[in-house]
Structures are given as structure tokens and as C-alpha cells.
Scaffold this motif. Structure first.
Motif, PDB file in Angstrom:
ATOM      1  N   THR A  39       0.845  -1.190   0.000  1.00  0.00           N
ATOM      2  CA  THR A  39       0.000   0.000   0.000  1.00  0.00           C
ATOM      3  C   THR A  39       0.880   1.239   0.000  1.00  0.00           C
ATOM      4  O   THR A  39       2.100   1.166   0.190  1.00  0.00           O
ATOM      5  N   LEU A  40       0.239   2.372  -0.172  1.00  0.00           N
ATOM      6  CA  LEU A  40       0.912   3.664   0.000  1.00  0.00           C
ATOM      7  C   LEU A  40       0.143   4.427   1.068  1.00  0.00           C
ATOM      8  O   LEU A  40      -0.995   4.845   0.851  1.00  0.00           O
ATOM      9  N   ASN A  41       0.757   4.564   2.236  1.00  0.00           N
ATOM     10  CA  ASN A  41       0.175   5.279   3.360  1.00  0.00           C
ATOM     11  C   ASN A  41       0.799   6.666   3.494  1.00  0.00           C
ATOM     12  O   ASN A  41       1.814   6.972   2.857  1.00  0.00           O
ATOM     13  N   TYR A  42       0.213   7.484   4.352  1.00  0.00           N
ATOM     14  CA  TYR A  42       0.737   8.829   4.576  1.00  0.00           C
ATOM     15  C   TYR A  42       2.181   8.761   5.071  1.00  0.00           C
ATOM     16  O   TYR A  42       3.048   9.533   4.640  1.00  0.00           O
ATOM     17  N   LYS A  43       2.463   7.816   5.963  1.00  0.00           N
ATOM     18  CA  LYS A  43       3.832   7.686   6.472  1.00  0.00           C
ATOM     19  C   LYS A  43       4.792   7.285   5.359  1.00  0.00           C
ATOM     20  O   LYS A  43       5.929   7.780   5.293  1.00  0.00           O
ATOM     21  N   ASP A  44       4.353   6.399   4.465  1.00  0.00           N
ATOM     22  CA  ASP A  44       5.186   6.043   3.316  1.00  0.00           C
ATOM     23  C   ASP A  44       5.459   7.267   2.443  1.00  0.00           C
ATOM     24  O   ASP A  44       6.577   7.459   1.956  1.00  0.00           O
ATOM     25  N   ALA A  45       4.423   8.080   2.246  1.00  0.00           N
ATOM     26  CA  ALA A  45       4.576   9.270   1.414  1.00  0.00           C
ATOM     27  C   ALA A  45       5.559  10.256   2.053  1.00  0.00           C
ATOM     28  O   ALA A  45       6.363  10.882   1.350  1.00  0.00           O
ATOM     29  N   LEU A  46       5.512  10.394   3.374  1.00  0.00           N
ATOM     30  CA  LEU A  46       6.490  11.243   4.060  1.00  0.00           C
ATOM     31  C   LEU A  46       7.906  10.733   3.826  1.00  0.00           C
ATOM     32  O   LEU A  46       8.840  11.513   3.587  1.00  0.00           O
ATOM     33  N   ALA A  47       8.073   9.414   3.891  1.00  0.00           N
ATOM     34  CA  ALA A  47       9.391   8.829   3.689  1.00  0.00           C
ATOM     35  C   ALA A  47       9.873   9.028   2.257  1.00  0.00           C
ATOM     36  O   ALA A  47      11.024   9.429   2.017  1.00  0.00           O
ATOM     37  N   GLY A  63       7.136   1.189   2.813  1.00  0.00           N
ATOM     38  CA  GLY A  63       6.016   0.252   2.743  1.00  0.00           C
ATOM     39  C   GLY A  63       5.716  -0.335   4.104  1.00  0.00           C
ATOM     40  O   GLY A  63       6.243  -1.393   4.467  1.00  0.00           O
ATOM     41  N   ILE A  64       4.865   0.339   4.884  1.00  0.00           N
ATOM     42  CA  ILE A  64       4.587  -0.116   6.249  1.00  0.00           C
ATOM     43  C   ILE A  64       3.592  -1.268   6.282  1.00  0.00           C
ATOM     44  O   ILE A  64       3.334  -1.831   7.349  1.00  0.00           O
ATOM     45  N   ASP A  65       3.055  -1.631   5.126  1.00  0.00           N
ATOM     46  CA  ASP A  65       2.093  -2.730   4.998  1.00  0.00           C
ATOM     47  C   ASP A  65       2.536  -3.678   3.904  1.00  0.00           C
ATOM     48  O   ASP A  65       3.078  -3.243   2.889  1.00  0.00           O
ATOM     49  N   ALA A 128      -4.025   1.751   7.701  1.00  0.00           N
ATOM     50  CA  ALA A 128      -5.020   2.809   7.900  1.00  0.00           C
ATOM     51  C   ALA A 128      -6.323   2.226   8.455  1.00  0.00           C
ATOM     52  O   ALA A 128      -6.874   2.735   9.442  1.00  0.00           O
ATOM     53  N   GLY A 129      -6.824   1.173   7.821  1.00  0.00           N
ATOM     54  CA  GLY A 129      -8.079   0.577   8.282  1.00  0.00           C
ATOM     55  C   GLY A 129      -7.939  -0.102   9.621  1.00  0.00           C
ATOM     56  O   GLY A 129      -8.841  -0.027  10.471  1.00  0.00           O
ATOM     57  N   TYR A 130      -6.821  -0.765   9.814  1.00  0.00           N
ATOM     58  CA  TYR A 130      -6.575  -1.428  11.102  1.00  0.00           C
ATOM     59  C   TYR A 130      -6.451  -0.385  12.222  1.00  0.00           C
ATOM     60  O   TYR A 130      -6.959  -0.563  13.330  1.00  0.00           O
ATOM     61  N   THR A 131      -5.821   0.759  11.922  1.00  0.00           N
ATOM     62  CA  THR A 131      -5.749   1.848  12.897  1.00  0.00           C
ATOM     63  C   THR A 131      -7.128   2.418  13.186  1.00  0.00           C
ATOM     64  O   THR A 131      -7.461   2.723  14.347  1.00  0.00           O
ATOM     65  N   ALA A 132      -7.936   2.573  12.144  1.00  0.00           N
ATOM     66  CA  ALA A 132      -9.310   3.053  12.346  1.00  0.00           C
ATOM     67  C   ALA A 132     -10.070   2.128  13.284  1.00  0.00           C
ATOM     68  O   ALA A 132     -10.812   2.577  14.172  1.00  0.00           O
ATOM     69  N   MET A 133      -9.882   0.822  13.114  1.00  0.00           N
ATOM     70  CA  MET A 133     -10.557  -0.137  13.990  1.00  0.00           C
ATOM     71  C   MET A 133     -10.050  -0.017  15.420  1.00  0.00           C
ATOM     72  O   MET A 133     -10.841  -0.087  16.380  1.00  0.00           O
ATOM     73  N   LEU A 134      -8.744   0.178  15.597  1.00  0.00           N
ATOM     74  CA  LEU A 134      -8.205   0.387  16.948  1.00  0.00           C
ATOM     75  C   LEU A 134      -8.831   1.622  17.598  1.00  0.00           C
ATOM     76  O   LEU A 134      -9.110   1.631  18.809  1.00  0.00           O
ATOM     77  N   GLY A 319      -9.032   8.188   0.208  1.00  0.00           N
ATOM     78  CA  GLY A 319      -9.147   6.791   0.578  1.00  0.00           C
ATOM     79  C   GLY A 319      -7.838   6.037   0.649  1.00  0.00           C
ATOM     80  O   GLY A 319      -6.797   6.562   1.018  1.00  0.00           O
ATOM     81  N   ARG A 320      -7.899   4.767   0.265  1.00  0.00           N
ATOM     82  CA  ARG A 320      -6.762   3.866   0.370  1.00  0.00           C
ATOM     83  C   ARG A 320      -6.107   3.660  -0.991  1.00  0.00           C
ATOM     84  O   ARG A 320      -6.778   3.628  -2.005  1.00  0.00           O
TER      85      ARG A 320
END
Length: 330
Positions: A39-47, A63-65, A128-134, A319-320
Motif C-alpha cells: 500500500t501507500l500510506n501517509y507515512k510512506d509518502a512522508l518517507a 512500505g509499512i504494509d 489505515a483501516g486497522y488503525t481506524a478499527m483500533l 481513501g486507500r
């Protein structure tokens, strides 16, 4: 040799490129995984863009996922052919991540791919989704129930926010989505938002105590937005905070906490204990409408990752973002 998004640092800052990497360069770990999706997450984009101090060692594969199939294992819980998922644990920051054909990690960081999810589904959800669930679980543990009033989701058009809106709506909460992109209103309503409000109303300094509005909130912004959310929580309300898109500071006062008894619930997905991870994935299987995943997910080619990272930082990506790497494995 295998493909990877490789980040290197020189006098001009972070340099990102698609590279061919020798397998001998993989970091230490007791499980090697053939990556099917990342995936491409916000943290990946920062990196990738170098816009944030995410990377802790160089060179780095972001790639944190990832989801994929075990290729080799010295870990007792996994054998070749097992389908697995990884979220967090500093992967893509201090340990090579999933935006590559292969990843080598500690087996303790992995969880089995859980039915009914496919490898692609797991990445459509991702960190992202797993964090939303947390975040939802944190609000539930605190005792926030649907009958207590509206739940606010900040940064609602992003990855965490999109899944949080869908989850909370499915669970019976009346969800109010905050976004800086008014053109995304119909998208958010399709996910289940009952109301969409502009971020501008919360992005400037406000009163230490504002009018009571929210029974609870999921916040990905931090900064001034989070301070104003805290100030507008109802008595004994709570906000689950998991992001810093609006900044790391918290220019708030103690007034909401000592006069209204509100709670600020910090949510960390990176080092979250295994038992809670498994429960979050179980709840996602139970509480996330599979039909919503397609609407909040965009698939991009491996070669488009670097360009898309810039769009994500600019706030123009909704979104994702799923990256197929070897989808036939799944």
C-alpha cells in the motif's frame, strides 16, 4: 534480484527510485515473504518525499504494509506457502518494508491472513483501516455508545478517516465527517456520513471551552484541529487520536479535561500487541461492510508509487491506495 522502491539520502535530501536489489541485501529476519500486495500510506509518502523524518536508517525500502506468501521460514508459526499480513513494527522506517517483490522480517511481526479477506482486501484495509478499527475499539472501551450523540471523524477523506466513517456508521453511530475537500462530500456520504463539515471551522485557534457538540471523535490531524475537537467534546466525551497530518503540537488548555472530564485516547498501531491486532482484524471482518472497500480503494502500478506519494502529501488523494506487486500469488 528483485524490484524495490529504494530510498537513499545524499546532500540533496531523499532520493527515491525503482531499483533492482540483490536478495543478499535483505535485512535480518526469520521469515522471507513474497509480497503480493502493498500500500501507500501517509507515512510512506512522508518517507518517499522526504517531507518528514520517518526513515531511521539508509538505504530504506518503504512500505509499512504488505500481504503475501511465505517463501522461507525459520519461525515455528509459519511455513512456506502460508498467507500472511504485516502492519507496522517500524517496517518501512527502520527495517525494509513492503514496497518490493520480497520482504524479510521477524515472524513475530506477522499475522495470518484472516478469512474472509483476500490479500488484496487486507491491503485495501491496511494499516489505515486497522488503525481506524483500533480507534473505534478505544472509544468503545471508554464507553462511547451510539445513543450518546454524534461522532466526529477528522481527515475523513483520507485512509484512516474513510474506514473510520464506514465502521462507525455500520455500528450505528451518527457520523459527522470533517474534510478540507468539500468536493468529497458525496463520497463520504456514500461511506455512511450523516453530515459533512469543513475543516476550516476547526483549523484556527478557538476558545478553551467551546459549545458541547461531540460524544466522541476519531482524529488524524493533531495540532489546532485536535485542540478544538477536545474543546467541543460533550461532558465525559473522548477522542481517539492517531495522526499528525495537521502538526505534532497540541495548542490546548486543560479546561476540557478538568471541567468536562473528557479523555484523549492515544492510539498506536505500530507497536500494538499481537492480541489486540488479531482482535482488530477479527472486528474488521465482522464490522466493515465489504461493499465499502471498493469505493474507498484505488489501485496504482508499482511504477506510479513515487509520483502518487506527492499527491498524498498534497492532500489530493482520497481513501486507500493499493499497490499490486505479484497479485497472482494471492
Amino acid at each position: 534480484m528483485f524490484r524495490a522502491i529504494l530510498l537513499e539520502k545524499n546532500e540533496n535530501g531523499t532520493q527515491a527510485r525503482v531499483a533492482e536489489v540483490d536478495e543478499s541485501q535483505l535485512p535480518e529476519g526469520d521469515v522471507t515473504v513474497r509480497v503480493a500486495y502493498s500500500t501507500l500510506n501517509y507515512k510512506d509518502a512522508l518517507a518517499i518525499t522526504g517531507k518528514g523524518p520517518v526513515v531511521r536508517s539508509w538505504p530504506m525500502v518503504p512500505g509499512i504494509d504488505f500481504s503475501g506468501v511465505v517463501e522461507a521460514s525459520a519461525h515455528p508459526d509459519y511455513k512456506p506457502g502460508d498467507r500472511v499480513v504485516l502492519n507496522g513494527w517500524g517496517v518501512g522506517e527502520g527495517h525494509w518494508g513492503g514496497l518490493a517483490d520480497k520482504a524479510r522480517v521477524k515472524g513475530d511481526w506477522l499475522v495470518p491472513l484472516q478469512a474472509p479477506f483476500t490479500a488484496r482486501d487486507a491491503m485495501a484495509i491496511g494499516t489505515a483501516g486497522y488503525t481506524a478499527m483500533l480507534c473505534v475499539m478505544a472509544l468503545e472501551r471508554y464507553g462511547i455508545t451510539p445513543d450518546q450523540g454524534d461522532i466526529l471523524v477528522t481527515g475523513a477523506a483520507g485512509g484512516v478517516g474513510s474506514v473510520a466513517v464506514a465502521l462507525l456508521a455500520k455500528l450505528g453511530y451518527r457520523v459527522v465527517a470533517m474534510t478540507g475537500r468539500p468536493e468529497e462530500a458525496s463520497y463520504l456520504q456514500d461511506l455512511g456520513a450523516a453530515e459533512v463539515i469543513p475543516r476550516g471551522d476547526y483549523s484556527e485557534p478557538g476558545r478553551p471551552l467551546a459549545k458541547e457538540r461531540w460524544a466522541g471523535a476519531v482524529d488524524v490531524a493533531g495540532g489546532q484541529v485536535l485542540a478544538n475537537v477536545c474543546a467541543s467534546l460533550k461532558y465525559r466525551g473522548a477522542v481517539a487520536a492517531c495522526g499528525l497530518a495537521g502538526g505534532m503540537s497540541l495548542p490546548a488548555t486543560v479546561a476540557p479535561f478538568i471541567l468536562r472530564g473528557v479523555a484523549l485516547l492515544g492510539v498506536d498501531s505500530v507497536m500494538c500487541p499481537r492480541a489486540e491486532r488479531l482482535e482488530a482484524w477479527r472486528r474488521l471482518a465482522q464490522d466493515l461492510d465489504p461493499g465499502k472497500l471498493a469505493g474507498l480503494t484505488e489501485e496504482i502500478a508499482f511504477g506510479d508509487v513515487i509520483d502518487t506519494a506527492g499527491k498524498l502529501i498534497a492532500g489530493s488523494q482520497r481513501g486507500r491506495v493499493v499497490v499490486p506487486i505479484a497479485p497472482k500469488l494471492a
